[in-house]
Motif scaffolding. Structure first.
Motif, mmCIF file in Angstrom:
data_model
loop_
_atom_site.group_PDB
_atom_site.id
_atom_site.type_symbol
_atom_site.label_atom_id
_atom_site.label_comp_id
_atom_site.label_asym_id
_atom_site.label_seq_id
_atom_site.Cartn_x
_atom_site.Cartn_y
_atom_site.Cartn_z
ATOM 1 N N MET A 35 0.479 8.654 -10.498
ATOM 2 C CA MET A 35 0.597 8.871 -8.808
ATOM 3 C C MET A 35 -0.397 8.140 -8.149
ATOM 4 S SD MET A 35 3.262 10.730 -8.696
ATOM 5 C CE MET A 35 3.293 11.741 -7.339
ATOM 6 N N ASP A 36 -1.500 8.128 -8.510
ATOM 7 C CA ASP A 36 -2.621 7.366 -7.896
ATOM 8 C C ASP A 36 -2.053 5.902 -7.595
ATOM 9 O OD1 ASP A 36 -4.146 9.627 -7.476
ATOM 10 O OD2 ASP A 36 -5.632 8.894 -9.208
ATOM 11 N N LEU A 37 -1.647 5.222 -8.665
ATOM 12 C CA LEU A 37 -1.219 3.929 -8.486
ATOM 13 C C LEU A 37 -0.331 3.672 -7.441
ATOM 14 C CD1 LEU A 37 -1.137 0.987 -9.522
ATOM 15 C CD2 LEU A 37 0.585 1.754 -11.130
ATOM 16 N N ARG A 38 0.576 4.635 -7.203
ATOM 17 C CA ARG A 38 1.914 4.672 -6.033
ATOM 18 C C ARG A 38 1.226 4.779 -4.688
ATOM 19 N NH1 ARG A 38 7.932 6.569 -6.418
ATOM 20 N NH2 ARG A 38 8.359 5.881 -4.374
ATOM 21 N N TYR A 39 0.315 5.985 -4.603
ATOM 22 C CA TYR A 39 0.003 6.596 -3.378
ATOM 23 C C TYR A 39 -1.233 6.325 -3.038
ATOM 24 C CZ TYR A 39 4.635 8.800 -4.010
ATOM 25 O OH TYR A 39 5.931 8.874 -4.130
ATOM 26 N N LYS A 40 -2.406 5.994 -3.837
ATOM 27 C CA LYS A 40 -3.839 5.743 -3.513
ATOM 28 C C LYS A 40 -4.412 4.495 -3.468
ATOM 29 C CE LYS A 40 -8.358 7.971 -4.942
ATOM 30 N NZ LYS A 40 -8.759 9.137 -5.893
ATOM 31 N N TYR A 41 -3.952 3.613 -4.436
ATOM 32 C CA TYR A 41 -4.712 2.310 -4.506
ATOM 33 C C TYR A 41 -3.926 1.329 -3.883
ATOM 34 C CZ TYR A 41 -6.967 4.914 -8.337
ATOM 35 O OH TYR A 41 -7.716 5.902 -9.040
ATOM 36 N N PHE A 42 -4.527 0.090 -3.681
ATOM 37 C CA PHE A 42 -3.881 -1.137 -3.102
ATOM 38 C C PHE A 42 -3.533 -0.961 -1.703
ATOM 39 C CE2 PHE A 42 -3.122 -1.064 -7.603
ATOM 40 C CZ PHE A 42 -3.787 -1.999 -8.210
ATOM 41 N N GLY A 43 -4.260 -0.283 -0.920
ATOM 42 C CA GLY A 43 -4.000 -0.236 0.678
ATOM 43 C C GLY A 43 -3.773 -1.822 1.211
ATOM 44 N N VAL A 44 -3.000 -1.996 1.876
ATOM 45 C CA VAL A 44 -2.628 -3.475 2.416
ATOM 46 C C VAL A 44 -2.158 -3.448 4.074
ATOM 47 C CG1 VAL A 44 -2.165 -4.424 0.261
ATOM 48 C CG2 VAL A 44 -0.279 -3.574 1.833
ATOM 49 N N ARG A 45 -2.258 -4.145 4.774
ATOM 50 C CA ARG A 45 -1.814 -4.350 5.999
ATOM 51 C C ARG A 45 -0.663 -5.300 5.917
ATOM 52 N NH1 ARG A 45 -5.094 -2.639 10.232
ATOM 53 N NH2 ARG A 45 -7.269 -2.332 9.533
ATOM 54 N N ALA A 46 0.398 -4.477 6.145
ATOM 55 C CA ALA A 46 1.958 -5.077 6.038
ATOM 56 C C ALA A 46 2.515 -5.384 7.171
ATOM 57 C CB ALA A 46 2.797 -4.451 4.941
ATOM 58 N N GLU A 47 3.272 -6.578 7.350
ATOM 59 C CA GLU A 47 3.812 -6.733 8.600
ATOM 60 C C GLU A 47 5.325 -7.215 8.439
ATOM 61 O OE1 GLU A 47 2.534 -8.933 12.752
ATOM 62 O OE2 GLU A 47 2.510 -10.328 10.822
ATOM 63 N N MET A 48 6.278 -6.906 9.228
ATOM 64 C CA MET A 48 7.741 -7.369 8.989
ATOM 65 C C MET A 48 8.029 -7.497 10.518
ATOM 66 S SD MET A 48 10.917 -5.340 7.525
ATOM 67 C CE MET A 48 12.481 -6.130 7.144
ATOM 68 N N ILE A 49 8.344 -8.785 10.800
ATOM 69 C CA ILE A 49 9.115 -9.127 12.172
ATOM 70 C C ILE A 49 10.291 -9.630 12.167
ATOM 71 C CG2 ILE A 49 8.531 -10.548 14.162
ATOM 72 C CD1 ILE A 49 5.535 -10.225 13.713
ATOM 73 N N VAL A 50 11.309 -8.825 12.912
ATOM 74 C CA VAL A 50 12.712 -9.712 12.812
ATOM 75 C C VAL A 50 13.063 -9.868 14.146
ATOM 76 C CG1 VAL A 50 15.161 -8.907 12.053
ATOM 77 C CG2 VAL A 50 13.163 -7.940 10.597
ATOM 78 N N LEU B 172 -1.384 -4.710 -15.268
ATOM 79 C CA LEU B 172 -0.496 -4.111 -14.446
ATOM 80 C C LEU B 172 0.997 -4.721 -14.692
ATOM 81 C CD1 LEU B 172 -1.824 -3.516 -10.980
ATOM 82 C CD2 LEU B 172 -1.319 -1.829 -12.282
ATOM 83 N N ALA B 173 0.935 -5.728 -15.137
ATOM 84 C CA ALA B 173 2.290 -6.491 -15.642
ATOM 85 C C ALA B 173 3.072 -5.713 -16.782
ATOM 86 C CB ALA B 173 1.930 -7.926 -16.352
ATOM 87 N N GLY B 174 2.498 -4.937 -17.674
ATOM 88 C CA GLY B 174 2.935 -3.999 -18.633
ATOM 89 C C GLY B 174 3.309 -2.644 -18.173
ATOM 90 N N ASN B 175 2.882 -2.215 -16.901
ATOM 91 C CA ASN B 175 3.026 -0.938 -16.191
ATOM 92 C C ASN B 175 4.602 -0.584 -15.781
ATOM 93 O OD1 ASN B 175 3.053 0.988 -13.871
ATOM 94 N ND2 ASN B 175 1.107 1.605 -14.973
ATOM 95 N N ALA B 176 5.278 0.446 -16.186
ATOM 96 C CA ALA B 176 6.577 0.705 -15.846
ATOM 97 C C ALA B 176 6.905 0.831 -14.520
ATOM 98 C CB ALA B 176 6.898 2.072 -16.836
ATOM 99 N N VAL B 177 5.774 1.260 -13.725
ATOM 100 C CA VAL B 177 6.088 1.446 -12.346
ATOM 101 C C VAL B 177 6.161 -0.098 -11.764
ATOM 102 C CG1 VAL B 177 5.096 2.251 -10.079
ATOM 103 C CG2 VAL B 177 5.267 3.744 -12.074
ATOM 104 N N ILE B 178 5.207 -0.866 -11.976
ATOM 105 C CA ILE B 178 5.175 -2.338 -11.425
ATOM 106 C C ILE B 178 6.434 -3.053 -11.755
ATOM 107 C CG2 ILE B 178 3.950 -4.256 -11.472
ATOM 108 C CD1 ILE B 178 2.535 -1.894 -9.800
ATOM 109 N N GLN B 179 6.604 -2.795 -13.162
ATOM 110 C CA GLN B 179 8.099 -3.527 -13.521
ATOM 111 C C GLN B 179 8.993 -3.152 -12.715
ATOM 112 O OE1 GLN B 179 7.927 -2.490 -17.748
ATOM 113 N NE2 GLN B 179 6.520 -4.115 -18.296
#
Length: 122
Positions: free
Chosen positions: A1-16, A110-117
Motif C-alpha cells: 500500500m505504501d508503494l502505491r499511495y505514499k512513496y514516489f511523489g512527482v509533479r506530473a503534467e498532461m496537456i492536450v 522494483l523490477a520484480g515487484n508485482a505491482v510495478i510489473q
C-alpha cells in the motif's frame, strides 16, 4: 500500500491541445497514477471508455470514445478536449514506459515487484 499511495511523489503534467488536463502544480504518487493510466490505456485499446483519478484528490478525468477521437473531461473543471485515440494511447504508453524506467533505475529491486510489473512495458 505504501508503494502505491505514499512513496514516489512527482509533479506530473498532461496537456492536450493547450488544455491542462493534469497540472504539475501539485504532487501525485507515481505508482498510483501509472496504475490508473495503465488501466485506462487497456480499456481505450479495446474500444471502451475509461477514466483515471488521483488518490490525493477528488478529480476524475473521463475518456470517452467519439469515433476516432477520445474526448477528455474533468469531474471538477469546465474544460473538454478531444484528441486522436492512437495519439493519446501512444502518449500514455510513453508515460508508462518512462514511469517504469524511472522507478526501476532508482530502485532496481522494483523490477520484480508485482505491482510495478502491472505497468511494465514488457
Amino acid at each position: 500500500m505504501d508503494l502505491r499511495y505514499k512513496y514516489f511523489g512527482v509533479r506530473a503534467e498532461m496537456i492536450v491541445n493547450n488544455v491542462e488536463v493534469v497540472s504539475k502544480s501539485g504532487f501525485v504518487t507515481l505508482v498510483d497514477l501509472a496504475l490508473s493510466v495503465a488501466w485506462a490505456v487497456k480499456r481505450l485499446a479495446v474500444g471502451q471508455d475509461a477514466a483515471f483519478n488521483f488518490t490525493e484528490g477528488a478529480e476524475i478525468i473521463r475518456l470517452r470514445h467519439e469515433g476516432n477521437l477520445i474526448t477528455l473531461s474533468s469531474s471538477l473543471k469546465p474544460w473538454t478536449v478531444s484528441v486522436g485515440r492512437e495519439q493519446l494511447v501512444e502518449a500514455l504508453g510513453e508515460f508508462l514506459r518512462k514511469a517504469h524506467t524511472c522507478l526501476v533505475s532508482d530502485v532496481p529491486e522494483l523490477a520484480g515487484n508485482a505491482v510495478i510489473q502491472r505497468f511494465s512495458p514488457e
